[in-house]
Write a protein that holds these residues in place. Structure first.
Motif, PDB file in Angstrom:
ATOM      1  N   TYR A 108      51.421  49.449  46.074  1.00 25.67           N
ATOM      2  CA  TYR A 108      50.615  48.326  46.042  1.00 25.67           C
ATOM      3  C   TYR A 108      50.434  47.850  47.517  1.00 25.67           C
ATOM      4  CZ  TYR A 108      52.494  47.994  41.364  1.00 25.67           C
ATOM      5  OH  TYR A 108      52.987  48.301  40.034  1.00 25.67           O
TER       6      TYR A 108
ATOM      7  N   LYS B  16      48.936  43.899  49.249  1.00 26.25           N
ATOM      8  CA  LYS B  16      48.869  42.472  48.929  1.00 26.25           C
ATOM      9  C   LYS B  16      47.292  42.145  49.356  1.00 26.25           C
ATOM     10  CE  LYS B  16      53.413  40.615  49.519  1.00 26.25           C
ATOM     11  NZ  LYS B  16      54.136  39.518  50.418  1.00 26.25           N
TER      12      LYS B  16
ATOM     13  N   ILE C 236      44.114  35.770  47.559  1.00 21.86           N
ATOM     14  CA  ILE C 236      43.282  35.558  46.745  1.00 21.86           C
ATOM     15  C   ILE C 236      43.481  34.023  46.807  1.00 21.86           C
ATOM     16  CG2 ILE C 236      43.556  37.342  44.931  1.00 21.86           C
ATOM     17  CD1 ILE C 236      45.781  35.574  43.633  1.00 21.86           C
ATOM     18  N   CYS C 237      44.027  33.247  47.443  1.00 20.22           N
ATOM     19  CA  CYS C 237      44.178  31.554  47.636  1.00 20.22           C
ATOM     20  C   CYS C 237      42.843  31.002  48.033  1.00 20.22           C
ATOM     21  CB  CYS C 237      45.194  31.306  48.255  1.00 20.22           C
ATOM     22  SG  CYS C 237      45.140  31.262  50.248  1.00 20.22           S
TER      23      CYS C 237
ATOM     24  N   ASP D 286      53.670  34.002  48.192  1.00 17.04           N
ATOM     25  CA  ASP D 286      53.441  35.189  47.242  1.00 17.04           C
ATOM     26  C   ASP D 286      52.523  34.538  46.337  1.00 17.04           C
ATOM     27  OD1 ASP D 286      55.272  36.701  48.469  1.00 17.04           O
ATOM     28  OD2 ASP D 286      56.844  36.068  47.038  1.00 17.04           O
ATOM     29  N   ASP D 287      52.162  33.433  45.772  1.00 16.43           N
ATOM     30  CA  ASP D 287      51.377  32.945  45.014  1.00 16.43           C
ATOM     31  C   ASP D 287      49.877  33.013  45.484  1.00 16.43           C
ATOM     32  OD1 ASP D 287      53.303  32.249  43.031  1.00 16.43           O
ATOM     33  OD2 ASP D 287      53.220  30.239  43.661  1.00 16.43           O
ATOM     34  N   CYS D 288      49.782  33.333  46.865  1.00 16.97           N
ATOM     35  CA  CYS D 288      48.494  33.445  47.328  1.00 16.97           C
ATOM     36  C   CYS D 288      47.940  34.767  47.462  1.00 16.97           C
ATOM     37  CB  CYS D 288      48.421  32.965  49.134  1.00 16.97           C
ATOM     38  SG  CYS D 288      48.940  31.163  49.112  1.00 16.97           S
ATOM     39  N   TYR D 289      48.825  35.725  46.887  1.00 14.25           N
ATOM     40  CA  TYR D 289      48.491  37.461  46.949  1.00 14.25           C
ATOM     41  C   TYR D 289      48.616  37.893  45.599  1.00 14.25           C
ATOM     42  CZ  TYR D 289      49.239  36.914  52.160  1.00 14.25           C
ATOM     43  OH  TYR D 289      49.249  36.511  53.474  1.00 14.25           O
ATOM     44  N   LYS D 290      47.856  38.777  45.648  1.00 11.46           N
ATOM     45  CA  LYS D 290      48.011  39.586  44.131  1.00 11.46           C
ATOM     46  C   LYS D 290      48.363  41.076  44.412  1.00 11.46           C
ATOM     47  CE  LYS D 290      43.501  41.238  42.965  1.00 11.46           C
ATOM     48  NZ  LYS D 290      42.438  41.265  41.921  1.00 11.46           N
ATOM     49  N   LYS D 291      49.056  41.702  43.691  1.00 10.34           N
ATOM     50  CA  LYS D 291      49.462  43.250  44.096  1.00 10.34           C
ATOM     51  C   LYS D 291      48.378  44.056  43.658  1.00 10.34           C
ATOM     52  CE  LYS D 291      54.523  42.890  44.523  1.00 10.34           C
ATOM     53  NZ  LYS D 291      55.836  43.367  44.110  1.00 10.34           N
ATOM     54  N   GLU D 292      47.741  44.508  44.272  1.00  4.27           N
ATOM     55  CA  GLU D 292      46.644  45.861  43.998  1.00  4.27           C
ATOM     56  C   GLU D 292      47.438  47.152  44.116  1.00  4.27           C
ATOM     57  OE1 GLU D 292      42.559  46.901  46.035  1.00  4.27           O
ATOM     58  OE2 GLU D 292      42.586  45.071  44.835  1.00  4.27           O
TER      59      GLU D 292
END
Length: 472
Positions: A66, A68, A71-72, A153-159
């Motif tokens: 993954y 990061k 996305i925020c 961590d809420d500002c990111y998503k795992k891709e």
């Protein structure tokens, strides 16, 4: 000395016993581990020498799979309270706005005679000569308050970026969905020639399938994730390739025996099948019916009170019967059951083929008609024989009387000629009668007479003629 030696011996024997106990415990534990691991490997189908058929690589995603992605939509900042300029932010400065030069006449501005010789206007700056201006000195820009923000961590998503599907090999990975596949022409090639008798045909078809086994290479896992459901031709025919196939096997046999489903309905489930048969009034309770070959038997093999297997009865005895059962140990097997067995739930009484019944009635009527015709023909032949016999006797009597008269008259020569002529005529008639009688016997196979009677009568007539000739 003896006591010391005894102590050493006892100590050695104790250690030896302890060692043997430990060895037994270790051996038992090792056996348990071996059996457990081997069973799990076999149950899951995991073997280093096996070929995976799933086409997937075993893979479990890790952090390296993954990246990061922010996305925020916010910038990271310590935040601020904002700033609005106040008087403290400014410094007042006076700025000269008049265009006059400040000048005060001094001695140099006069000559010796006291005359003003300076061309400048005497002027002293006053407050009117200045304006006051505010100069920003705080060094800050006026702004609204800003809340502090630090990325979490809420500002990111795992891709997922590894490009692999997460997969762990299980028993289903060993299933080859192309193995043991059959089409309609394959299984129809196993069907024997039909006779039209439904009971005989369904038994013949069931026995032709003996030895067939569900595929071990092509299978699906049941809902428990462990039980294998193999491919079968009966499931493929019914439309459920990997389903429990005992009822589908029996349905297959009925179908290829050309028994209409409107007459005997079929089903893929034993319990549901019983319901349909009850509606057709074909189902018989085990305690109230004596089955015959061709009937279906419904079995409860797991003792839960419900039918789970269906067999086709092939042979019956007073206290038992044999039946061909599908999905019995994953194969088609012929098993023997006692009529009193608790495993027997009930039966389906297979009806008679109505077409065959009609054909049998027609055949019986034709045979009866043929026998009637034969009897009439035999009667006519008997009448012909009786008529011929009477005629022969009359002619013989007339011949004997004529011979005696001519002998008494002394006409020997003419008598001989007449006798020969009569014998020739009678022989011809008897030969014709004999041929007619023989033909009648061939036609009247059910008449109660024999050609021997005719021949015997001919022989007796010839003896009488010969006796007469001797007298002559």
């Amino acid at each position: 000395m003896r006591n010391v030696l005894g102590r050493y011996v006892n100590r050695f024997e104790k250690k030896h016993r302890d060692f043997r106990r430990y060895a037994v415990v270790v051996a038992v534990l090792a056996l348990i581990v071996f059996v457990g691991v081997n069973w799990r490997l076999h149950d899951k189908g995991i073997s280093m020498t096996s070929d995976y058929q799933c086409g997937l690589k075993e893979h479990k995603h890790t952090e390296e799979c993954y990246k990061k992605v922010l996305i925020c939509g916010k910038k990271e900042t310590d935040g601020s309270e904002g700033h609005t300029h106040t008087d403290d932010c400014y410094k007042e400065e006076r700025k000269l706005t008049c265009d006059k030069e400040e000048h005060t006449h001094d001695a140099d501005c006069y000559d010796e005679e006291g005359n003003l010789i300076c061309d400048k206007e005497e002027h002293t700056h006053s407050k009117d000569c200045y304006t006051t201006e505010k100069k920003l000195i705080c060094g800050k820009e006026e702004s609204k308050p800003v809340k502090a923000h630090h990325h979490t961590d809420d500002c990111y998503k795992k891709e997922l970026v590894c490009g692999l599907k997460e997969h762990t090999h299980t028993a289903s990975c060993y299933s080859d969905e192309s193995a043991d596949i059959e089409n309609k022409s394959d299984w129809e090639a196993t069907i024997p020639v039909l006779s039209g008798n439904w009971a005989e045909d369904v038994v013949s078809i069931a026995q032709s399938q003996l030895g067939y086994e569900e595929s071990t290479a092509n299978f699906k896992l049941a809902d428990d994730g462990e039980t294998r459901k193999g491919y079968t031709r009966y499931g493929a025919w019914y439309g459920n390739k990997y389903g429990d196939w005992s009822a589908m096997f029996a349905s297959f046999c009925l179908n290829y025996a050309e028994i209409p489903s409107k007459t005997v309905p079929v089903n893929s489930g034993s319990t549901a099948w019983i319901t349909k048969l009850k509606q057709q009034k074909l189902y018989k309770a085990a305690a109230n019916y004596n089955p015959t070959a061709g009937d279906l038997v419904f079995l409860d093999t797991d003792s839960d009170g419900r039918a789970d297997h269906v067999g086709i009865i092939t042979k019956t005895k007073t206290a038992s019967f044999t039946a061909v059962v599908g999905d019995s140990n994953d194969a088609v097997e012929e098993n023997t059951y006692k009529r009193s067995s608790d495993a027997i739930i009930g039966y389906c009484a297979l009806p008679e083929n109505p077409k065959q019944k009609t054909d049998a009635e027609s055949t019986t009527a034709a045979k009866a008609s043929e026998e009637k015709t034969t009897e009439e023909s035999a009667g006519e032949s008997t009448k012909t024989k009786s008529s011929t016999k009477t005629e022969n006797k009359t002619e013989t009597a007339e011949t004997d009387s004529s011979i005696e008269q001519k002998l008494s008259d002394g006409s020997g020569s003419s008598l001989m000629k007449s006798a020969k002529k009569k014998v020739s005529s009678k022989s011809a008639k008897r030969a014709a009668a004999t041929q007619n009688a023989a033909e009648g016997m061939r036609t009247a196979s059910y008449a109660n007479f024999s050609p021997y009677v005719v021949w015997k009568e001919q022989e007796q007539s010839m003896i009488r003629i010969q006796g007469t000739m001797k007298q002559i």
